[in-house]
Design an enzyme around this catalytic site. Structure first.
Site, PDB file in Angstrom:
ATOM      1  N   LYS A 171       0.829  -1.201   0.000  1.00  0.00           N
ATOM      2  CA  LYS A 171       0.000   0.000   0.000  1.00  0.00           C
ATOM      3  C   LYS A 171       0.867   1.257   0.000  1.00  0.00           C
ATOM      4  O   LYS A 171       0.672   2.167  -0.813  1.00  0.00           O
ATOM      5  CB  LYS A 171      -0.928   0.017   1.209  1.00  0.00           C
ATOM      6  CG  LYS A 171      -1.829   1.244   1.275  1.00  0.00           C
ATOM      7  CD  LYS A 171      -2.567   1.348   2.594  1.00  0.00           C
ATOM      8  CE  LYS A 171      -1.671   1.875   3.684  1.00  0.00           C
ATOM      9  NZ  LYS A 171      -2.385   2.187   4.938  1.00  0.00           N
ATOM     10  N   ASP A 185      -6.446   1.264   1.261  1.00  0.00           N
ATOM     11  CA  ASP A 185      -6.454   1.629   2.678  1.00  0.00           C
ATOM     12  C   ASP A 185      -7.833   1.318   3.246  1.00  0.00           C
ATOM     13  O   ASP A 185      -8.656   0.660   2.613  1.00  0.00           O
ATOM     14  CB  ASP A 185      -6.082   3.099   2.860  1.00  0.00           C
ATOM     15  CG  ASP A 185      -7.092   4.045   2.224  1.00  0.00           C
ATOM     16  OD1 ASP A 185      -8.140   3.576   1.729  1.00  0.00           O
ATOM     17  OD2 ASP A 185      -6.847   5.260   2.232  1.00  0.00           O
TER      18      ASP A 185
END
Length: 227
Positions: A123, A142
């Site tokens: 991420k 997220d």
């Protein structure tokens, strides 16, 4: 959800949340090093909290070399207001040291190399590549992206890696740079964790969650009252 419906949802979200001047980040940074460090610090912490410590941190440690010379204990007071600040101090000092020792003080521009740095998973690497370099090899997942994607029906999974693959399969590659930004904006304003605002949602008619709610309400209206 098929690609046609997903792309219609994308077009509506882009119309509601236009990207002014190509800016797709929520925390200001001046260079790839700042983008990297701030993204590491942003985990499980609000953007506002990270922005509040940004100036003091980079005034003290403006370069990878400066931060690499620090001890985590020296950094902790500057980021104490952030969640998990002790771990994050170790991560950012470790990342700076790795930049200096392995990458000549430069932030690498590949997914594999970024993930060699302490505190950097897929991420974070996706965010740094997209924001700092304009490179989009994936979609950062997220908490907002995960929640919205599952509710709307872009994915059936809650696993970030699977969600990312599902999003990449649904949306054309040229849109990947915008997906994270749009779903965060939408998740913060409309598709909130509690009490999503279905009545003002621009994609309610495309949303699996909302259609399920309508179906349940319709069934309840037609059920006998048992008297």
């Amino acid at each position: 959800m098929n690609q046609e419906i997903a792309c219609e949802a994308y077009r509506r979200l882009l119309a509601h949340y236009p990207i002014a001047g190509g800016k797709r980040h929520f925390i200001e940074f001046n260079n790839p090093f700042e983008s990297l460090i701030l993204t590491i610090l942003s985990a499980q912490t609000t953007d506002r909290a990270v922005s509040a410590i940004r100036d003091d941190l980079f005034t003290r440690y403006p370069t990878p070399e400066a931060l690499a010379r620090a001890e985590p204990e020296e950094v902790e007071p500057l980021i104490r207001s952030l969640g998990f600040y002790r771990s994050k101090a170790r991560y950012i000092v470790g990342a700076a040291r790795k930049l200096v020792s392995d990458f000549d003080g430069e932030v690498p521009e590949t997914m594999a190399e970024l993930q060699m740095l302490p505190g950097v998973g897929r991420k974070t690497a996706n965010i740094v590549l997209s924001h700092a370099f304009g490179i989009n090899v994936g979609i950062a997942v997220d908490t907002h992206v995960r929640r919205v994607s599952k509710r709307v029906g872009f994915t059936d999974s809650t696993n970030p890696d699977i969600i990312e693959r599902d999003l990449m399969a649904l949306f054309p590659e040229e849109t990947w740079q915008n997906i994270n930004y749009l779903l965060i904006r939408f998740g913060r304003a409309i598709c909130t964790a509690r009490n999503p605002k279905h009545e003002v949602c621009c994609i309610a008619d495309l949303c699996q969650c909302y259609q399920d709610l309508l179906a349940v309400a319709s069934e309840q209206e037609t059920e006998p009252n048992g008297t």
